[in-house]
Design a protein around this motif. Structure first.
Motif, PDB file in Angstrom:
ATOM      1  N   LYS A 147       0.817  -1.218   0.000  1.00  0.00           N
ATOM      2  CA  LYS A 147       0.000   0.000   0.000  1.00  0.00           C
ATOM      3  C   LYS A 147       0.850   1.267   0.000  1.00  0.00           C
ATOM      4  O   LYS A 147       0.318   2.365  -0.109  1.00  0.00           O
ATOM      5  CB  LYS A 147      -0.920   0.015   1.223  1.00  0.00           C
ATOM      6  N   GLY A 148       2.179   1.103   0.166  1.00  0.00           N
ATOM      7  CA  GLY A 148       3.066   2.254   0.167  1.00  0.00           C
ATOM      8  C   GLY A 148       3.014   3.064   1.449  1.00  0.00           C
ATOM      9  O   GLY A 148       3.316   4.257   1.441  1.00  0.00           O
ATOM     10  N   VAL A 149       2.624   2.418   2.553  1.00  0.00           N
ATOM     11  CA  VAL A 149       2.591   3.116   3.837  1.00  0.00           C
ATOM     12  C   VAL A 149       3.711   2.590   4.731  1.00  0.00           C
ATOM     13  O   VAL A 149       4.270   1.514   4.488  1.00  0.00           O
ATOM     14  CB  VAL A 149       1.221   2.954   4.552  1.00  0.00           C
ATOM     15  N   LYS A 150       4.013   3.349   5.776  1.00  0.00           N
ATOM     16  CA  LYS A 150       5.062   2.936   6.697  1.00  0.00           C
ATOM     17  C   LYS A 150       4.681   1.594   7.334  1.00  0.00           C
ATOM     18  O   LYS A 150       3.595   1.462   7.890  1.00  0.00           O
ATOM     19  CB  LYS A 150       5.247   4.000   7.777  1.00  0.00           C
ATOM     20  N   PRO A 151       5.571   0.593   7.234  1.00  0.00           N
ATOM     21  CA  PRO A 151       5.250  -0.719   7.811  1.00  0.00           C
ATOM     22  C   PRO A 151       5.079  -0.649   9.326  1.00  0.00           C
ATOM     23  O   PRO A 151       5.795   0.077  10.009  1.00  0.00           O
ATOM     24  CB  PRO A 151       6.457  -1.588   7.454  1.00  0.00           C
ATOM     25  N   ARG A 152       4.112  -1.389   9.811  1.00  0.00           N
ATOM     26  CA  ARG A 152       3.886  -1.475  11.260  1.00  0.00           C
ATOM     27  C   ARG A 152       5.119  -2.086  11.930  1.00  0.00           C
ATOM     28  O   ARG A 152       5.835  -2.863  11.304  1.00  0.00           O
ATOM     29  CB  ARG A 152       2.625  -2.289  11.551  1.00  0.00           C
ATOM     30  N   PRO A 153       5.371  -1.761  13.176  1.00  0.00           N
ATOM     31  CA  PRO A 153       6.540  -2.313  13.876  1.00  0.00           C
ATOM     32  C   PRO A 153       6.353  -3.811  14.126  1.00  0.00           C
ATOM     33  O   PRO A 153       5.267  -4.252  14.507  1.00  0.00           O
ATOM     34  CB  PRO A 153       6.575  -1.524  15.185  1.00  0.00           C
ATOM     35  N   PHE A 154       7.423  -4.585  13.907  1.00  0.00           N
ATOM     36  CA  PHE A 154       7.304  -6.038  13.977  1.00  0.00           C
ATOM     37  C   PHE A 154       6.963  -6.545  15.378  1.00  0.00           C
ATOM     38  O   PHE A 154       5.959  -7.220  15.566  1.00  0.00           O
ATOM     39  CB  PHE A 154       8.578  -6.725  13.477  1.00  0.00           C
ATOM     40  N   TRP A 155       7.803  -6.265  16.376  1.00  0.00           N
ATOM     41  CA  TRP A 155       7.655  -6.947  17.666  1.00  0.00           C
ATOM     42  C   TRP A 155       6.403  -6.547  18.422  1.00  0.00           C
ATOM     43  O   TRP A 155       5.731  -7.408  19.008  1.00  0.00           O
ATOM     44  CB  TRP A 155       8.909  -6.771  18.527  1.00  0.00           C
ATOM     45  N   SER A 156       6.031  -5.286  18.408  1.00  0.00           N
ATOM     46  CA  SER A 156       4.799  -4.908  19.124  1.00  0.00           C
ATOM     47  C   SER A 156       3.575  -5.473  18.404  1.00  0.00           C
ATOM     48  O   SER A 156       2.605  -5.897  19.055  1.00  0.00           O
ATOM     49  CB  SER A 156       4.697  -3.391  19.279  1.00  0.00           C
ATOM     50  N   THR A 157       3.621  -5.530  17.082  1.00  0.00           N
ATOM     51  CA  THR A 157       2.527  -6.131  16.327  1.00  0.00           C
ATOM     52  C   THR A 157       2.463  -7.626  16.598  1.00  0.00           C
ATOM     53  O   THR A 157       1.385  -8.191  16.820  1.00  0.00           O
ATOM     54  CB  THR A 157       2.703  -5.861  14.821  1.00  0.00           C
ATOM     55  N   HIS A 158       3.626  -8.282  16.614  1.00  0.00           N
ATOM     56  CA  HIS A 158       3.674  -9.722  16.872  1.00  0.00           C
ATOM     57  C   HIS A 158       3.101 -10.039  18.255  1.00  0.00           C
ATOM     58  O   HIS A 158       2.321 -10.990  18.414  1.00  0.00           O
ATOM     59  CB  HIS A 158       5.113 -10.218  16.751  1.00  0.00           C
ATOM     60  N   GLU A 159       3.459  -9.251  19.241  1.00  0.00           N
ATOM     61  CA  GLU A 159       2.942  -9.472  20.599  1.00  0.00           C
ATOM     62  C   GLU A 159       1.419  -9.351  20.626  1.00  0.00           C
ATOM     63  O   GLU A 159       0.725 -10.181  21.216  1.00  0.00           O
ATOM     64  CB  GLU A 159       3.566  -8.460  21.562  1.00  0.00           C
ATOM     65  N   ARG A 160       0.886  -8.332  19.948  1.00  0.00           N
ATOM     66  CA  ARG A 160      -0.567  -8.141  19.886  1.00  0.00           C
ATOM     67  C   ARG A 160      -1.234  -9.310  19.159  1.00  0.00           C
ATOM     68  O   ARG A 160      -2.261  -9.833  19.603  1.00  0.00           O
ATOM     69  CB  ARG A 160      -0.881  -6.810  19.190  1.00  0.00           C
ATOM     70  N   GLU A 161      -0.633  -9.761  18.055  1.00  0.00           N
ATOM     71  CA  GLU A 161      -1.205 -10.885  17.305  1.00  0.00           C
ATOM     72  C   GLU A 161      -1.174 -12.180  18.119  1.00  0.00           C
ATOM     73  O   GLU A 161      -2.110 -12.970  18.067  1.00  0.00           O
ATOM     74  CB  GLU A 161      -0.471 -11.071  15.968  1.00  0.00           C
ATOM     75  N   MET A 162      -0.079 -12.392  18.867  1.00  0.00           N
ATOM     76  CA  MET A 162       0.005 -13.591  19.695  1.00  0.00           C
ATOM     77  C   MET A 162      -1.093 -13.585  20.756  1.00  0.00           C
ATOM     78  O   MET A 162      -1.708 -14.626  21.030  1.00  0.00           O
ATOM     79  CB  MET A 162       1.393 -13.715  20.331  1.00  0.00           C
ATOM     80  N   LYS A 163      -1.362 -12.429  21.353  1.00  0.00           N
ATOM     81  CA  LYS A 163      -2.447 -12.321  22.338  1.00  0.00           C
ATOM     82  C   LYS A 163      -3.794 -12.628  21.694  1.00  0.00           C
ATOM     83  O   LYS A 163      -4.641 -13.274  22.299  1.00  0.00           O
ATOM     84  CB  LYS A 163      -2.437 -10.946  22.980  1.00  0.00           C
ATOM     85  N   ALA A 164      -3.986 -12.182  20.459  1.00  0.00           N
ATOM     86  CA  ALA A 164      -5.233 -12.461  19.750  1.00  0.00           C
ATOM     87  C   ALA A 164      -5.372 -13.961  19.491  1.00  0.00           C
ATOM     88  O   ALA A 164      -6.475 -14.518  19.639  1.00  0.00           O
ATOM     89  CB  ALA A 164      -5.298 -11.671  18.440  1.00  0.00           C
ATOM     90  N   PHE A 165      -4.261 -14.618  19.113  1.00  0.00           N
ATOM     91  CA  PHE A 165      -4.315 -16.063  18.896  1.00  0.00           C
ATOM     92  C   PHE A 165      -4.583 -16.805  20.200  1.00  0.00           C
ATOM     93  O   PHE A 165      -5.341 -17.785  20.218  1.00  0.00           O
ATOM     94  CB  PHE A 165      -3.012 -16.560  18.249  1.00  0.00           C
ATOM     95  N   GLU A 166      -4.006 -16.344  21.308  1.00  0.00           N
ATOM     96  CA  GLU A 166      -4.271 -16.963  22.623  1.00  0.00           C
ATOM     97  C   GLU A 166      -5.745 -16.827  22.978  1.00  0.00           C
ATOM     98  O   GLU A 166      -6.364 -17.785  23.442  1.00  0.00           O
ATOM     99  CB  GLU A 166      -3.421 -16.294  23.706  1.00  0.00           C
ATOM    100  N   ALA A 167      -6.311 -15.635  22.783  1.00  0.00           N
ATOM    101  CA  ALA A 167      -7.714 -15.398  23.114  1.00  0.00           C
ATOM    102  C   ALA A 167      -8.623 -16.271  22.254  1.00  0.00           C
ATOM    103  O   ALA A 167      -9.595 -16.852  22.750  1.00  0.00           O
ATOM    104  CB  ALA A 167      -8.049 -13.916  22.936  1.00  0.00           C
ATOM    105  N   ALA A 168      -8.300 -16.397  20.977  1.00  0.00           N
ATOM    106  CA  ALA A 168      -9.104 -17.240  20.077  1.00  0.00           C
ATOM    107  C   ALA A 168      -9.024 -18.695  20.498  1.00  0.00           C
ATOM    108  O   ALA A 168     -10.034 -19.424  20.470  1.00  0.00           O
ATOM    109  CB  ALA A 168      -8.634 -17.061  18.630  1.00  0.00           C
ATOM    110  N   ALA A 169      -7.846 -19.145  20.924  1.00  0.00           N
ATOM    111  CA  ALA A 169      -7.685 -20.539  21.357  1.00  0.00           C
ATOM    112  C   ALA A 169      -8.496 -20.809  22.619  1.00  0.00           C
ATOM    113  O   ALA A 169      -9.102 -21.874  22.760  1.00  0.00           O
ATOM    114  CB  ALA A 169      -6.200 -20.843  21.600  1.00  0.00           C
ATOM    115  N   ARG A 170      -8.512 -19.849  23.532  1.00  0.00           N
ATOM    116  CA  ARG A 170      -9.286 -20.019  24.768  1.00  0.00           C
ATOM    117  C   ARG A 170     -10.794 -20.032  24.475  1.00  0.00           C
ATOM    118  O   ARG A 170     -11.548 -20.724  25.142  1.00  0.00           O
ATOM    119  CB  ARG A 170      -8.966 -18.902  25.762  1.00  0.00           C
ATOM    120  N   ALA A 171     -11.192 -19.245  23.471  1.00  0.00           N
ATOM    121  CA  ALA A 171     -12.611 -19.138  23.140  1.00  0.00           C
ATOM    122  C   ALA A 171     -13.134 -20.393  22.440  1.00  0.00           C
ATOM    123  O   ALA A 171     -14.336 -20.614  22.391  1.00  0.00           O
ATOM    124  CB  ALA A 171     -12.855 -17.906  22.262  1.00  0.00           C
ATOM    125  N   GLY A 172     -12.215 -21.156  21.897  1.00  0.00           N
ATOM    126  CA  GLY A 172     -12.759 -22.349  21.368  1.00  0.00           C
ATOM    127  C   GLY A 172     -12.274 -22.952  20.186  1.00  0.00           C
ATOM    128  O   GLY A 172     -12.670 -23.841  19.627  1.00  0.00           O
TER     129      GLY A 172
END
Length: 102
Positions: free
Chosen positions: A77-102
């Motif tokens: 898209k030609g925009v500044k890339p999101r920061p890797f590690w803070s994004t990865h941490e947020r995504e990992m939390k989302a995957f944990e929450a999804a796993a707990r939900a079912g």
């Protein structure tokens, strides 16, 4: 995943359309398929990982894929890339929450 080394092989190759490769994860086979599909002027990238049943691996790899694909999207898209590690941490939390939900 630290300094872990991965070895694998290409399992399927259809130039400009599909690439699949495998790798060994602690003695268990893993595979990922990358597929390109033309959609008008655009191209759809589909990534399909097949991983061993390992909660830590699924969370880490899932968060990693989501992060890498998001950064690729930013680049395209030609925009500044999101920061890797803070994004990865947020995504990992989302995957944990999804796993707990079912």
């Amino acid at each position: 995943f630290g300094t872990k080394r991965f070895e694998g092989r290409i399992t399927r190759l259809e130039p400009l359309r599909l690439l699949a490769h495998s790798w060994d994860w602690d003695g268990k086979d893993s595979e990922v398929v990358y597929e390109l599909e033309k959609r008008g002027k655009d191209v759809l990238l589909t990534i399909q990982p097949r991983l061993p049943e390992d909660a830590g691996l699924l969370k880490g790899v899932g968060g990693g894929w989501a992060t890498h694909v998001g950064i690729l999207e930013d680049q395209l898209k030609g925009v500044k890339p999101r920061p890797f590690w803070s994004t990865h941490e947020r995504e990992m939390k989302a995957f944990e929450a999804a796993a707990r939900a079912g």
